[in-house]
Design an enzyme around this catalytic site. Structure first.
Site, PDB file in Angstrom:
ATOM      1  N   ARG A  27       0.873  -1.218  -0.017  1.00 29.05           N
ATOM      2  CA  ARG A  27      -0.085  -0.003  -0.048  1.00 29.05           C
ATOM      3  C   ARG A  27       0.897   1.358  -0.145  1.00 29.05           C
ATOM      4  O   ARG A  27       0.289   2.249  -0.323  1.00 29.05           O
ATOM      5  CB  ARG A  27      -0.938   0.256   1.086  1.00 29.05           C
ATOM      6  CG  ARG A  27      -1.914  -1.103   1.151  1.00 29.05           C
ATOM      7  CD  ARG A  27      -2.721  -1.078   2.552  1.00 29.05           C
ATOM      8  NE  ARG A  27      -3.604  -0.029   2.384  1.00 29.05           N
ATOM      9  CZ  ARG A  27      -4.942  -0.128   1.593  1.00 29.05           C
ATOM     10  NH1 ARG A  27      -5.093  -1.083   1.432  1.00 29.05           N
ATOM     11  NH2 ARG A  27      -5.543   1.306   1.946  1.00 29.05           N
ATOM     12  N   TRP A  75       3.024   5.897   1.978  1.00 30.00           N
ATOM     13  CA  TRP A  75       3.129   6.554   0.692  1.00 30.00           C
ATOM     14  C   TRP A  75       3.031   8.068   0.934  1.00 30.00           C
ATOM     15  O   TRP A  75       1.785   8.610   1.171  1.00 30.00           O
ATOM     16  CB  TRP A  75       1.789   6.069  -0.215  1.00 30.00           C
ATOM     17  CG  TRP A  75       2.076   6.382  -1.579  1.00 30.00           C
ATOM     18  CD1 TRP A  75       3.038   5.773  -2.438  1.00 30.00           C
ATOM     19  CD2 TRP A  75       1.627   7.319  -2.304  1.00 30.00           C
ATOM     20  NE1 TRP A  75       3.026   6.205  -3.623  1.00 30.00           N
ATOM     21  CE2 TRP A  75       2.259   7.400  -3.837  1.00 30.00           C
ATOM     22  CE3 TRP A  75       0.633   8.504  -2.032  1.00 30.00           C
ATOM     23  CZ2 TRP A  75       1.649   8.408  -4.546  1.00 30.00           C
ATOM     24  CZ3 TRP A  75       0.366   9.350  -2.885  1.00 30.00           C
ATOM     25  CH2 TRP A  75       1.000   9.291  -4.400  1.00 30.00           C
ATOM     26  N   ASN A 101      -4.062   7.407   7.184  1.00 29.89           N
ATOM     27  CA  ASN A 101      -3.794   7.083   5.946  1.00 29.89           C
ATOM     28  C   ASN A 101      -5.040   8.021   5.196  1.00 29.89           C
ATOM     29  O   ASN A 101      -6.063   8.097   5.570  1.00 29.89           O
ATOM     30  CB  ASN A 101      -4.644   5.729   5.398  1.00 29.89           C
ATOM     31  CG  ASN A 101      -4.567   5.400   4.350  1.00 29.89           C
ATOM     32  OD1 ASN A 101      -4.116   5.936   3.424  1.00 29.89           O
ATOM     33  ND2 ASN A 101      -5.592   4.780   4.025  1.00 29.89           N
ATOM     34  N   GLY A 102      -4.404   8.884   4.360  1.00 31.94           N
ATOM     35  CA  GLY A 102      -5.339   9.805   3.678  1.00 31.94           C
ATOM     36  C   GLY A 102      -4.823  11.086   3.550  1.00 31.94           C
ATOM     37  O   GLY A 102      -3.727  11.502   3.648  1.00 31.94           O
ATOM     38  N   GLU A 483      -2.892  -1.882 -21.842  1.00 35.09           N
ATOM     39  CA  GLU A 483      -2.060  -2.312 -20.663  1.00 35.09           C
ATOM     40  C   GLU A 483      -0.752  -2.873 -20.781  1.00 35.09           C
ATOM     41  O   GLU A 483      -0.140  -2.707 -19.875  1.00 35.09           O
ATOM     42  CB  GLU A 483      -3.232  -3.706 -20.403  1.00 35.09           C
ATOM     43  CG  GLU A 483      -2.593  -4.811 -19.577  1.00 35.09           C
ATOM     44  CD  GLU A 483      -2.610  -4.310 -18.232  1.00 35.09           C
ATOM     45  OE1 GLU A 483      -2.896  -3.098 -17.891  1.00 35.09           O
ATOM     46  OE2 GLU A 483      -2.258  -5.219 -17.074  1.00 35.09           O
ATOM     47  N   LYS A 487       2.159  -1.479 -18.054  1.00 36.69           N
ATOM     48  CA  LYS A 487       3.095  -2.333 -17.398  1.00 36.69           C
ATOM     49  C   LYS A 487       4.593  -1.937 -17.618  1.00 36.69           C
ATOM     50  O   LYS A 487       5.277  -2.364 -16.754  1.00 36.69           O
ATOM     51  CB  LYS A 487       2.889  -3.944 -17.876  1.00 36.69           C
ATOM     52  CG  LYS A 487       1.588  -4.493 -17.205  1.00 36.69           C
ATOM     53  CD  LYS A 487       1.383  -4.474 -15.835  1.00 36.69           C
ATOM     54  CE  LYS A 487       0.151  -4.913 -15.124  1.00 36.69           C
ATOM     55  NZ  LYS A 487      -0.974  -3.680 -15.166  1.00 36.69           N
ATOM     56  N   HIS A 506      -2.375   8.300 -38.523  1.00 36.08           N
ATOM     57  CA  HIS A 506      -3.013   9.867 -37.970  1.00 36.08           C
ATOM     58  C   HIS A 506      -1.843  10.687 -37.166  1.00 36.08           C
ATOM     59  O   HIS A 506      -2.158  11.406 -36.482  1.00 36.08           O
ATOM     60  CB  HIS A 506      -4.210   9.936 -37.438  1.00 36.08           C
ATOM     61  CG  HIS A 506      -5.143   9.132 -38.084  1.00 36.08           C
ATOM     62  ND1 HIS A 506      -5.873   9.686 -39.248  1.00 36.08           N
ATOM     63  CD2 HIS A 506      -5.795   7.868 -38.243  1.00 36.08           C
ATOM     64  CE1 HIS A 506      -6.576   8.878 -39.964  1.00 36.08           C
ATOM     65  NE2 HIS A 506      -6.599   7.735 -39.274  1.00 36.08           N
ATOM     66  N   LYS A 609      -0.098   0.141  -4.279  1.00 37.33           N
ATOM     67  CA  LYS A 609      -1.138  -0.552  -4.694  1.00 37.33           C
ATOM     68  C   LYS A 609      -2.879  -0.082  -4.828  1.00 37.33           C
ATOM     69  O   LYS A 609      -3.349   0.054  -5.784  1.00 37.33           O
ATOM     70  CB  LYS A 609      -1.171  -2.051  -4.046  1.00 37.33           C
ATOM     71  CG  LYS A 609      -2.226  -2.878  -4.462  1.00 37.33           C
ATOM     72  CD  LYS A 609      -1.774  -4.041  -5.229  1.00 37.33           C
ATOM     73  CE  LYS A 609      -2.686  -4.778  -5.963  1.00 37.33           C
ATOM     74  NZ  LYS A 609      -2.381  -4.862  -7.608  1.00 37.33           N
TER      75      LYS A 609
HETATM   76  C1  F6R Z   1      -1.558  -1.023 -12.728  1.00 35.87           C
HETATM   77  C2  F6R Z   1      -2.468  -0.813 -11.802  1.00 35.87           C
HETATM   78  C3  F6R Z   1      -3.227   0.364 -11.609  1.00 35.87           C
HETATM   79  C4  F6R Z   1      -4.549   0.179 -11.002  1.00 35.87           C
HETATM   80  C5  F6R Z   1      -5.472   1.474 -10.594  1.00 35.87           C
HETATM   81  C6  F6R Z   1      -6.722   1.088 -10.311  1.00 35.87           C
HETATM   82  O1  F6R Z   1      -0.769  -2.287 -12.994  1.00 35.87           O
HETATM   83  O2  F6R Z   1      -2.405  -1.691 -10.930  1.00 35.87           O
HETATM   84  O3  F6R Z   1      -3.420   1.022 -12.665  1.00 35.87           O
HETATM   85  O4  F6R Z   1      -5.319  -0.684 -11.989  1.00 35.87           O
HETATM   86  O5  F6R Z   1      -4.807   2.132 -10.106  1.00 35.87           O
HETATM   87  O6  F6R Z   1      -6.845   0.411  -9.138  1.00 35.87           O
HETATM   88  P1  F6R Z   1      -8.025  -0.472  -8.609  1.00 35.87           P
HETATM   89  O7  F6R Z   1      -8.329  -1.636  -9.477  1.00 35.87           O
HETATM   90  O8  F6R Z   1      -7.745  -0.968  -7.348  1.00 35.87           O
HETATM   91  O9  F6R Z   1      -9.347   0.421  -8.611  1.00 35.87           O
END
Ligand code: F6R
Length: 614
Positions: A27, A75, A101-102, A483, A487, A506, A609
């Site tokens: 997190r 974070w 957190n926040g 995607e 990544k 384009h 995350k």
């Molecule tokens: C990329 C990734 C992020 C999440 C995004 C949404 O690998 O993990 O782009 O997909 O932050 O997160 P959720 O799905 O938890 O809302």
């Protein structure tokens, strides 16, 4: 963002808290800290850097252990990731510790107020201000729960707060608004955490804490009240996965493990939800769809989840003939979008806590839209706020980069699209059965794709110095291109762009120069011959300009062979299943290139995350 854990019980709390932080480190991982109520009062240790730095500090300067404590992995939002800015923050002459957190939006105004009362802020954080405010209110009543209640009613923004005070051993008080908090109910011990992962090895019995609620835990009790002081009965739930599911289990990284779990995650998401006649059982969501006069579907999501939603939107339009669009949650709510009672808003979120998506869902509810959440985390806020929830059953996803959640989101949205088609009657039973049969085959085909790793690893090693990679796709291959590029950016810190292949001429084709690496997701020549031909033409166009083409194409696709430097073969599958296959080598590629560069795969820089701040 930020992981928090609190413990009261008979065990020495340091080990429980540090183990909890280990499971929450995904997190946020720029600093960590712990406060423990030992025999001589409150002891605190905190350190910038990953959790390992805190563990080293505790090894060299042990804290006197106790049976009450709170811990935090950060974070950074306000203030750089330094030792001073790490949590916990102390107040009341070091007798009170708080973690947060926040983001507290009105912290500057409150800072002036607590400083006028004599508090000295040692950090640059918004969180420390809350610690001083709780201490101030505590000095009025000597009651920690009351003090937190008075404090939260002064705060604007998003927060989960945990507080402990040395005059109250065996008590931790928490509060939440727009940030997650769950209770773990043990036998003579209780836990508070951002996520059940922090305590699942001790107990699977959990309680959801709702918006604007305060919870007080002791070893033998949990009491919950609203911010206005009304008693509340929390909703219990049982965690449906084991602690071992959130362990690496011999894999080199969580990401490697989670990529390999994709076939199983999709299988679990589909399991028991498809009937032999191709109709789907989506629980309450079936009723919700049946009762709703859906004239339009709006998907809300961010990042990878938004790419899953794009594929889902194509399926909704193709199968149910209902207009469907995808909105990035953070753009959506600030542009005064038109919604009405005929709009079905489908949020897609692995964590179910993404603040941008949560706020967009709340906006949709205000505008009378009906909301369904596609979510991977039991009891998550977005799932609870929505009228209906369709859980993906991917199991806990620990690596910051989403993989198995992505493919199971696609599977879940396909089910939703089938459910909508059932209602609109736009697919015949035979058509539904065919789609259903294709979906049920997907896990087997996905398992085949796991074998592409070795070849991808070799490619990643010879590409380790590359500065830019492009990804092309069409139709459902386009979100896969996006995607793949995401990544690579987030894991290998390499510039990468995903394009709709038709868009190339384009503008983006100007980027092609000799040696430019381009991944191309090629549609099936059997299933989509027209699109296939167009993509093969696109490949020829870029090849003519010197690009090195890596095609992800159906096995036996002879048209691609003369123009591709590499072909990664997919087993023949339907066009709707193909994205679930094509994405696997791209997930591997991001991971292997990061590994070739010696980077941290599970915890890429600057990321966390669960993005619980806007
Ligand atoms: C990329 C990734 C992020 C999440 C995004 C949404 O690998 O993990 O782009 O997909 O932050 O997160 P959720 O799905 O938890 O809302």
């Amino acid at each position: 963002m930020c992981g928090i854990v609190g413990y009261v019980g008979p065990s020495p709390s340091l080990a429980v808290l540090v183990a909890g932080l280990t499971r929450l480190e995904y997190r946020g991982y720029d600093s960590a800290g712990v406060a423990v109520l030992g025999p001589d009062g409150l002891g605190v240790a905190k350190k910038a850097g990953k959790l390992g730095a805190l563990v080293d500090l505790l090894d060299h300067s042990p804290l006197a252990d106790g049976t009450t404590g709170i811990a935090h992995t950060r974070w950074a939002t306000h203030g750089a990731p330094t030792d001073e800015n790490a949590h916990p923050h102390l107040a009341d002459s070091g007798k009170l510790a708080l973690i947060h957190n926040g983001i507290i939006e009105n912290y500057l105004e409150l800072k002036h107020e607590v400083e006028a009362l004599g508090a000295v802020c040692l950090s640059e954080t918004d969180s420390e201000v809350a610690a001083h405010l709780v201490a101030h209110h505590y000095s009025e009543s000597g009651n920690l729960t009351d003090a937190l209640q008075k404090t939260v009613n002064r705060l604007d923004g998003a927060f989960t707060l945990l507080v402990t005070h040395q005059d109250h051993p065996g008590v931790v008080v928490g509060a939440r608004r727009n940030s997650p908090l769950v209770v773990g109910v043990g036998d003579g011990e209780n836990f508070l955490a951002s996520d059940v992962a922090a305590f699942v090895e001790h107990t699977k019995t959990a309680l959801s804490i709702d918006q604007d609620q305060i919870v007080t835990i002791t070893p033998d009790g949990v009491t919950v009240q609203s911010f206005s002081g009304e008693p509340v009965t929390p909703t219990p739930f049982t965690v449906d996965w084991d602690a071992s599911a959130a362990e690496k289990g011999g894999w080199s990284s969580f990401m490697a493990k989670e990529i390999s779990e994709q076939p199983e995650a999709v299988e679990n998401t589909l399991r028991g939800r498809i009937h032999p006649d191709g109709s789907v059982d989506l629980g309450d969501v079936n009723t919700l769809i049946a009762e709703h006069d859906t004239k339009r579907v709006v998907f809300l999501a961010c990042g990878t989840a938004a790419y899953a939603a794009m594929i889902g939107a194509y399926a909704v339009e193709a199968w149910a003939k209902i207009p469907a669009t995808v909105e990035l949650s953070h753009e959506f709510r600030y542009r005064e979008p038109y919604l009405d009672g005929h709009t079905l808003v489908v949020s897609v979120s692995q964590s179910g806590e993404t603040m941008d998506t949560l706020m967009a869902v709340k906006y949709a509810i205000e505008k009378q839209a009906t909301t369904v959440s596609v979510c991977n985390t039991q009891g998550a806020t977005i799932a609870r706020e929505s009228a209906g929830v369709l859980y993906t059953h991917a199991g806990p996803e620990v690596a910051v980069a989403s993989t198995k959640a992505f493919t199971s989101q696609i599977a879940a949205i396909y089910l939703l699209a089938l459910g909508l088609a059932q209602k609109t009657g736009t697919l015949s039973v035979a058509e539904r059965q065919e789609i259903a049969a294709d979906l049920l085959q997907a896990p087997t085909h996905m398992a085949t794709m796991l074998q592409s790793d070795e070849r991808i690893q070799e490619m990643a090693h010879w590409m380790a110095d590359t500065r830019s990679v492009l990804y092309l796709g069409r139709h459902v291959g386009y979100p896969i291109a996006l995607e793949g590029a995401l990544k690579l950016k987030e894991l290998a810190y390499i510039h990468a762009e995903g394009f709709a292949a038709g868009e190339l001429k384009h503008g983006p084709i100007a980027l092609i120069e000799p040696g430019q690496i381009v991944f191309v997701v090629v549609p099936s020549p059997r299933e989509a011959p027209t699109l296939h031909n167009k993509v093969v033409s696109n490949i020829q166009e870029i090849r003519a300009r010197g690009a090195r083409v890596i095609a992800i194409a159906e096995k036996g696709d002879a048209a691609v062979l003369p123009f591709a430097d590499e072909v990664i073969a997919m087993p023949p599958a339907s066009s709707w299943v193909a994205p679930l296959l094509a994405v696997i080598p791209l997930h591997y590629f991001g991971m292997e290139l990061a590994s070739a560069k010696g980077l941290d795969i599970d915890q890429p820089r600057n990321l966390a995350k669960s993005v619980t701040v806007e």
